[in-house]
Structure formats: C-alpha cells, structure tokens
Design a protein around this motif. Structure first.
Motif, PDB file in Angstrom:
ATOM      1  N   SER A  54      44.661  43.590 -33.035  1.00  0.00           N
ATOM      2  CA  SER A  54      45.824  42.745 -33.279  1.00  0.00           C
ATOM      3  C   SER A  54      45.393  41.333 -33.651  1.00  0.00           C
ATOM      4  O   SER A  54      44.822  40.604 -32.841  1.00  0.00           O
ATOM      5  CB  SER A  54      46.723  42.704 -32.045  1.00  0.00           C
ATOM      6  N   THR A  55      45.680  40.922 -34.875  1.00  0.00           N
ATOM      7  CA  THR A  55      45.299  39.584 -35.320  1.00  0.00           C
ATOM      8  C   THR A  55      46.120  38.502 -34.629  1.00  0.00           C
ATOM      9  O   THR A  55      45.714  37.344 -34.596  1.00  0.00           O
ATOM     10  CB  THR A  55      45.447  39.446 -36.844  1.00  0.00           C
ATOM     11  N   GLY A  56      47.251  38.861 -34.063  1.00  0.00           N
ATOM     12  CA  GLY A  56      48.075  37.896 -33.346  1.00  0.00           C
ATOM     13  C   GLY A  56      47.467  37.450 -32.033  1.00  0.00           C
ATOM     14  O   GLY A  56      47.911  36.465 -31.441  1.00  0.00           O
ATOM     15  N   TYR A  57      46.448  38.162 -31.562  1.00  0.00           N
ATOM     16  CA  TYR A  57      45.805  37.834 -30.287  1.00  0.00           C
ATOM     17  C   TYR A  57      44.313  37.579 -30.472  1.00  0.00           C
ATOM     18  O   TYR A  57      43.496  37.907 -29.629  1.00  0.00           O
ATOM     19  CB  TYR A  57      46.022  38.961 -29.274  1.00  0.00           C
ATOM     20  N   SER A  58      43.971  36.978 -31.596  1.00  0.00           N
ATOM     21  CA  SER A  58      42.571  36.635 -31.853  1.00  0.00           C
ATOM     22  C   SER A  58      42.528  35.295 -32.577  1.00  0.00           C
ATOM     23  O   SER A  58      43.542  34.804 -33.073  1.00  0.00           O
ATOM     24  CB  SER A  58      41.899  37.717 -32.700  1.00  0.00           C
ATOM     25  N   GLY A  59      41.339  34.705 -32.603  1.00  0.00           N
ATOM     26  CA  GLY A  59      41.216  33.432 -33.301  1.00  0.00           C
ATOM     27  C   GLY A  59      39.800  32.911 -33.303  1.00  0.00           C
ATOM     28  O   GLY A  59      38.879  33.558 -32.815  1.00  0.00           O
ATOM     29  N   ILE A  60      39.665  31.718 -33.862  1.00  0.00           N
ATOM     30  CA  ILE A  60      38.374  31.046 -33.962  1.00  0.00           C
ATOM     31  C   ILE A  60      38.548  29.623 -33.442  1.00  0.00           C
ATOM     32  O   ILE A  60      39.494  28.931 -33.820  1.00  0.00           O
ATOM     33  CB  ILE A  60      37.877  31.006 -35.414  1.00  0.00           C
ATOM     34  N   LEU A  61      37.645  29.227 -32.579  1.00  0.00           N
ATOM     35  CA  LEU A  61      37.617  27.876 -32.037  1.00  0.00           C
ATOM     36  C   LEU A  61      36.345  27.204 -32.515  1.00  0.00           C
ATOM     37  O   LEU A  61      35.249  27.731 -32.321  1.00  0.00           O
ATOM     38  CB  LEU A  61      37.645  27.922 -30.502  1.00  0.00           C
ATOM     39  N   GLN A  62      36.474  26.051 -33.185  1.00  0.00           N
ATOM     40  CA  GLN A  62      35.311  25.307 -33.644  1.00  0.00           C
ATOM     41  C   GLN A  62      35.146  24.090 -32.752  1.00  0.00           C
ATOM     42  O   GLN A  62      36.056  23.273 -32.615  1.00  0.00           O
ATOM     43  CB  GLN A  62      35.471  24.881 -35.097  1.00  0.00           C
ATOM     44  N   VAL A  63      33.975  23.975 -32.129  1.00  0.00           N
ATOM     45  CA  VAL A  63      33.662  22.868 -31.223  1.00  0.00           C
ATOM     46  C   VAL A  63      32.662  21.954 -31.930  1.00  0.00           C
ATOM     47  O   VAL A  63      31.598  22.405 -32.344  1.00  0.00           O
ATOM     48  CB  VAL A  63      33.066  23.391 -29.893  1.00  0.00           C
ATOM     49  N   HIS A  64      33.036  20.689 -32.068  1.00  0.00           N
ATOM     50  CA  HIS A  64      32.175  19.718 -32.743  1.00  0.00           C
ATOM     51  C   HIS A  64      31.296  18.994 -31.725  1.00  0.00           C
ATOM     52  O   HIS A  64      31.640  18.895 -30.559  1.00  0.00           O
ATOM     53  CB  HIS A  64      33.026  18.699 -33.500  1.00  0.00           C
ATOM     54  N   ASP A  65      30.184  18.448 -32.215  1.00  0.00           N
ATOM     55  CA  ASP A  65      29.341  17.641 -31.335  1.00  0.00           C
ATOM     56  C   ASP A  65      29.871  16.207 -31.297  1.00  0.00           C
ATOM     57  O   ASP A  65      30.738  15.824 -32.077  1.00  0.00           O
ATOM     58  CB  ASP A  65      27.872  17.699 -31.745  1.00  0.00           C
ATOM     59  N   GLN A  66      29.360  15.397 -30.386  1.00  0.00           N
ATOM     60  CA  GLN A  66      29.850  14.032 -30.202  1.00  0.00           C
ATOM     61  C   GLN A  66      29.621  13.159 -31.430  1.00  0.00           C
ATOM     62  O   GLN A  66      30.462  12.328 -31.763  1.00  0.00           O
ATOM     63  CB  GLN A  66      29.194  13.399 -28.978  1.00  0.00           C
ATOM     64  N   GLN A  67      28.510  13.326 -32.115  1.00  0.00           N
ATOM     65  CA  GLN A  67      28.237  12.514 -33.305  1.00  0.00           C
ATOM     66  C   GLN A  67      29.278  12.793 -34.391  1.00  0.00           C
ATOM     67  O   GLN A  67      29.745  11.880 -35.052  1.00  0.00           O
ATOM     68  CB  GLN A  67      26.832  12.783 -33.828  1.00  0.00           C
TER      69      GLN A  67
END
Length: 76
Positions: A54-67
C-alpha cells in the motif's frame, strides 16, 4: 522528532530497513509512535509491515546534516 499517528480503523506497524529507529511496534487505532531521528545526512524509506504494497502507508524521509541546514538558513 517524528511522530506516526494511527488515525485508521486497523492496526499498522512501521518498518524501515534504512533507519532502524523508525521501526515501531504494533500501532493500534489511536496509537502514536514518536521517535528521535538520528543525525544525517541520510535517506530513510519506510512502509507498513501489515500492508507492504500500500503506497498510502509508505514514504521517504530525508534527513539533512547541520551544515546543509545552515546553508538553507542563510540563502535568500
């Protein structure tokens, strides 16, 4: 801090093979799972183990660095 809220009528369970901290226990309707996401940069894919297609219950999280965050704050 990231929070997953189960506002559905059925249980869900978050899973990430990229970022173990995103993986939750069973979330029954009304349950919330909050997690501190580790330092970046990184990309975390997640899905519901109980509805993996189910695409409605999935995703992508992008975490950036402090710089990278500082660069964005100073750009106009």
């Amino acid at each position: 801090m990231l929070a997953f809220v189960n506002a559905d009528a059925r249980p869900h369970q978050i899973y990430s093979n990229d970022c173990a901290e995103l993986s939750s226990t069973l979330l029954n309707p009304g349950d919330t799972y909050s997690v501190a996401v580790g330092a970046g940069p990184k990309v975390c894919h997640f899905q519901d183990l109980l509805a993996p297609l189910s695409t409605g219950y999935s995703g992508i999280l992008q975490v950036h660095d402090q710089q990278e965050e500082r660069r964005w704050e100073t750009e106009d």
